[in-house]
Scaffold this motif. Structure first.
Motif, PDB file in Angstrom:
ATOM      1  N   GLY A 138       0.843  -1.195   0.000  1.00 29.87           N
ATOM      2  CA  GLY A 138       0.000   0.000   0.000  1.00 29.87           C
ATOM      3  C   GLY A 138       0.871   1.234   0.000  1.00 29.87           C
ATOM      4  O   GLY A 138       2.095   1.149  -0.157  1.00 29.87           O
ATOM      5  N   ASN A 139       0.254   2.405   0.184  1.00 28.47           N
ATOM      6  CA  ASN A 139       0.984   3.676   0.211  1.00 28.47           C
ATOM      7  C   ASN A 139       0.826   4.328   1.584  1.00 28.47           C
ATOM      8  O   ASN A 139      -0.226   4.209   2.212  1.00 28.47           O
ATOM      9  CB  ASN A 139       0.446   4.618  -0.865  1.00 28.47           C
ATOM     10  N   PRO A 140       1.868   5.066   2.045  1.00 29.88           N
ATOM     11  CA  PRO A 140       1.829   5.593   3.415  1.00 29.88           C
ATOM     12  C   PRO A 140       0.981   6.857   3.589  1.00 29.88           C
ATOM     13  O   PRO A 140       0.884   7.691   2.682  1.00 29.88           O
ATOM     14  CB  PRO A 140       3.302   5.922   3.692  1.00 29.88           C
ATOM     15  N   LEU A 141       0.409   6.984   4.784  1.00 27.79           N
ATOM     16  CA  LEU A 141      -0.154   8.257   5.255  1.00 27.79           C
ATOM     17  C   LEU A 141       1.033   9.103   5.733  1.00 27.79           C
ATOM     18  O   LEU A 141       1.952   8.580   6.358  1.00 27.79           O
ATOM     19  CB  LEU A 141      -1.101   7.977   6.429  1.00 27.79           C
ATOM     20  N   THR A 142       1.017  10.405   5.407  1.00 30.54           N
ATOM     21  CA  THR A 142       2.134  11.279   5.819  1.00 30.54           C
ATOM     22  C   THR A 142       1.616  12.389   6.740  1.00 30.54           C
ATOM     23  O   THR A 142       0.396  12.656   6.807  1.00 30.54           O
ATOM     24  CB  THR A 142       2.828  11.910   4.603  1.00 30.54           C
ATOM     25  N   PHE A 143       2.564  13.035   7.452  1.00 25.60           N
ATOM     26  CA  PHE A 143       2.228  14.165   8.339  1.00 25.60           C
ATOM     27  C   PHE A 143       3.300  15.228   8.130  1.00 25.60           C
ATOM     28  O   PHE A 143       4.492  14.956   8.273  1.00 25.60           O
ATOM     29  CB  PHE A 143       2.222  13.689   9.793  1.00 25.60           C
ATOM     30  N   TYR A 144       2.858  16.448   7.761  1.00 28.54           N
ATOM     31  CA  TYR A 144       3.802  17.534   7.464  1.00 28.54           C
ATOM     32  C   TYR A 144       3.141  18.868   7.821  1.00 28.54           C
ATOM     33  O   TYR A 144       2.004  19.124   7.409  1.00 28.54           O
ATOM     34  CB  TYR A 144       4.167  17.505   5.961  1.00 28.54           C
ATOM     35  N   CYS A 145       3.837  19.693   8.571  1.00 25.95           N
ATOM     36  CA  CYS A 145       3.316  21.002   8.998  1.00 25.95           C
ATOM     37  C   CYS A 145       1.923  20.853   9.635  1.00 25.95           C
ATOM     38  O   CYS A 145       1.014  21.641   9.339  1.00 25.95           O
ATOM     39  CB  CYS A 145       3.269  21.991   7.835  1.00 25.95           C
ATOM     40  N   GLY A 146       1.748  19.828  10.476  1.00 24.77           N
ATOM     41  CA  GLY A 146       0.493  19.647  11.206  1.00 24.77           C
ATOM     42  C   GLY A 146      -0.648  19.142  10.352  1.00 24.77           C
ATOM     43  O   GLY A 146      -1.796  19.122  10.805  1.00 24.77           O
ATOM     44  N   LYS A 147      -0.355  18.713   9.093  1.00 21.63           N
ATOM     45  CA  LYS A 147      -1.434  18.259   8.200  1.00 21.63           C
ATOM     46  C   LYS A 147      -1.130  16.866   7.649  1.00 21.63           C
ATOM     47  O   LYS A 147       0.023  16.520   7.394  1.00 21.63           O
ATOM     48  CB  LYS A 147      -1.587  19.225   7.018  1.00 21.63           C
ATOM     49  N   TYR A 148      -2.211  16.086   7.482  1.00 23.86           N
ATOM     50  CA  TYR A 148      -2.077  14.782   6.848  1.00 23.86           C
ATOM     51  C   TYR A 148      -1.925  14.966   5.344  1.00 23.86           C
ATOM     52  O   TYR A 148      -2.459  15.921   4.758  1.00 23.86           O
ATOM     53  CB  TYR A 148      -3.330  13.934   7.105  1.00 23.86           C
ATOM     54  N   GLY A 149      -1.219  14.026   4.713  1.00 25.44           N
ATOM     55  CA  GLY A 149      -1.098  14.044   3.259  1.00 25.44           C
ATOM     56  C   GLY A 149      -0.840  12.648   2.755  1.00 25.44           C
ATOM     57  O   GLY A 149      -0.896  11.677   3.519  1.00 25.44           O
ATOM     58  N   ASP A 150      -0.564  12.556   1.460  1.00 25.19           N
ATOM     59  CA  ASP A 150      -0.170  11.259   0.930  1.00 25.19           C
ATOM     60  C   ASP A 150       1.168  11.400   0.208  1.00 25.19           C
ATOM     61  O   ASP A 150       1.714  12.481   0.077  1.00 25.19           O
ATOM     62  CB  ASP A 150      -1.268  10.610   0.079  1.00 25.19           C
ATOM     63  N   TYR A 151       1.663  10.279  -0.237  1.00 23.55           N
ATOM     64  CA  TYR A 151       3.031  10.175  -0.706  1.00 23.55           C
ATOM     65  C   TYR A 151       3.038  10.018  -2.214  1.00 23.55           C
ATOM     66  O   TYR A 151       2.312   9.188  -2.751  1.00 23.55           O
ATOM     67  CB  TYR A 151       3.628   8.938  -0.021  1.00 23.55           C
ATOM     68  N   ARG A 152       3.820  10.885  -2.884  1.00 24.88           N
ATOM     69  CA  ARG A 152       3.939  10.740  -4.334  1.00 24.88           C
ATOM     70  C   ARG A 152       5.398  10.447  -4.663  1.00 24.88           C
ATOM     71  O   ARG A 152       6.286  11.252  -4.361  1.00 24.88           O
ATOM     72  CB  ARG A 152       3.499  12.019  -5.059  1.00 24.88           C
ATOM     73  N   GLN A 153       5.625   9.304  -5.295  1.00 18.58           N
ATOM     74  CA  GLN A 153       6.995   8.944  -5.638  1.00 18.58           C
ATOM     75  C   GLN A 153       7.346   9.598  -6.964  1.00 18.58           C
ATOM     76  O   GLN A 153       6.573   9.508  -7.916  1.00 18.58           O
ATOM     77  CB  GLN A 153       7.099   7.424  -5.753  1.00 18.58           C
ATOM     78  N   LYS A 154       8.508  10.288  -6.995  1.00 22.37           N
ATOM     79  CA  LYS A 154       8.938  10.916  -8.249  1.00 22.37           C
ATOM     80  C   LYS A 154       9.588   9.871  -9.140  1.00 22.37           C
ATOM     81  O   LYS A 154      10.307   9.018  -8.656  1.00 22.37           O
ATOM     82  CB  LYS A 154       9.965  12.011  -7.965  1.00 22.37           C
ATOM     83  N   GLU A 155       9.300   9.975 -10.425  1.00 24.57           N
ATOM     84  CA  GLU A 155       9.975   9.054 -11.338  1.00 24.57           C
ATOM     85  C   GLU A 155      11.117   9.794 -11.996  1.00 24.57           C
ATOM     86  O   GLU A 155      10.926  10.869 -12.569  1.00 24.57           O
ATOM     87  CB  GLU A 155       8.988   8.555 -12.388  1.00 24.57           C
ATOM     88  N   TYR A 156      12.316   9.267 -11.891  1.00 22.06           N
ATOM     89  CA  TYR A 156      13.488   9.901 -12.488  1.00 22.06           C
ATOM     90  C   TYR A 156      13.792   9.238 -13.826  1.00 22.06           C
ATOM     91  O   TYR A 156      13.759   8.021 -13.937  1.00 22.06           O
ATOM     92  CB  TYR A 156      14.688   9.782 -11.537  1.00 22.06           C
ATOM     93  N   ALA A 157      14.045  10.038 -14.808  1.00 24.99           N
ATOM     94  CA  ALA A 157      14.328   9.491 -16.151  1.00 24.99           C
ATOM     95  C   ALA A 157      15.678   8.774 -16.138  1.00 24.99           C
ATOM     96  O   ALA A 157      16.548   9.118 -15.383  1.00 24.99           O
ATOM     97  CB  ALA A 157      14.344  10.610 -17.170  1.00 24.99           C
TER      98      ALA A 157
END
Ligand code: FAD
Ligand code: NAD
Length: 157
Positions: A138-157
């Protein structure tokens, strides 16, 4: 420096979100936490940091064991429930590993016996000796600056 300024700075360190679980002898108890660290491979040790006023503190002291459950991006409601922010409709259904309650469908549940307990300022570190793990995709729940978010993996060429 005031506490708000300190928290604003600490909040800029993006983390995942865990729920710590234990059993006080009769019932399961959970608490949302992001102060988690993997600390040793041989032996396998992790640590969590619990506010000295949290109910979880006396429950872990009594049970001598706990699990750390890494939440997925589908489990923000579970994080909010165990942070006392918003009750989850329908309650929470616990699983069990080696007699320790765990949060079902977490990305991983790490089950420990307490190895050391260290009071540091207004928190207590519980170093855990890992006795079992369970992993789910699955994908992780994130916490940043007091807010929940989700995780986006960058694709490098
Ligand atoms: P309580 O306040 O008694 O319990 C917490 C909530 O969980 C209550 O709403 C309770 O009803 C619910 N609950 C407990 N057991 C059950 C059950 N069996 N079934 C259903 N609901 C149940 N604090 C720290 O000390 N360390 C941290 O690392 C930390 N990180 C955090 C990270 C984030 C992202 C957030 C939002 C909060 C964090 N906190 C942390 C704060 C902590 O989650 C709250 O202060 C929490 O309410 C303290 O829990 P408590 O053990 O005192 O228990
Ligand atoms: P926030 O701005 O309070 O938290 C930002 C960051 O500050 C956290 O990720 C953590 O690194 C640090 N922090 C916050 N409270 C702390 C504390 N009492 N001790 C040590 N470090 C702390 O974010 P928020 O959305 O307001 O947080 C929601 C609630 O959860 C608040 O009441 C906060 O105090 C609590 N919280 C506690 C801890 C903790 O370690 N005890 C960690 C995160 C959040």
């Amino acid at each position: 420096m005031d506490s708000r300024e300190f928290r604003n700075a600490m909040g800029r360190f993006a983390t995942g979100v865990t729920v710590i679980t234990t059993n006080d002898g009769t019932d399961a108890h959970g608490m949302t936490a992001n102060a988690f660290m993997s600390i040793s491979l041989e032996p396998k040790l992790i640590t969590i940091s619990i506010d000295n006023h949290a109910n979880m503190l006396k429950k872990i002291k009594a049970s001598g064991q706990y699990a750390v459950n890494f939440l997925s991006d589908q489990q923000q409601d579970i994080s909010m429930n165990f942070a006392g922010q918003k009750k989850k409709e329908g309650g929470v259904d616990f699983g069990s590993i080696q007699g320790v309650p765990v949060i079902k469908e977490s990305l991983a549940s790490v089950v420990c016996d307490v190895d050391q307990e260290i009071v540091v300022g207004d928190h207590t570190l519980f170093i855990g000796s890992v006795k079992d793990v369970k992993v789910t995709d699955g994908n992780p729940l994130t916490f940043y600056c007091g807010k929940y978010g989700d995780y986006r993996q960058k694709e490098y060429a």
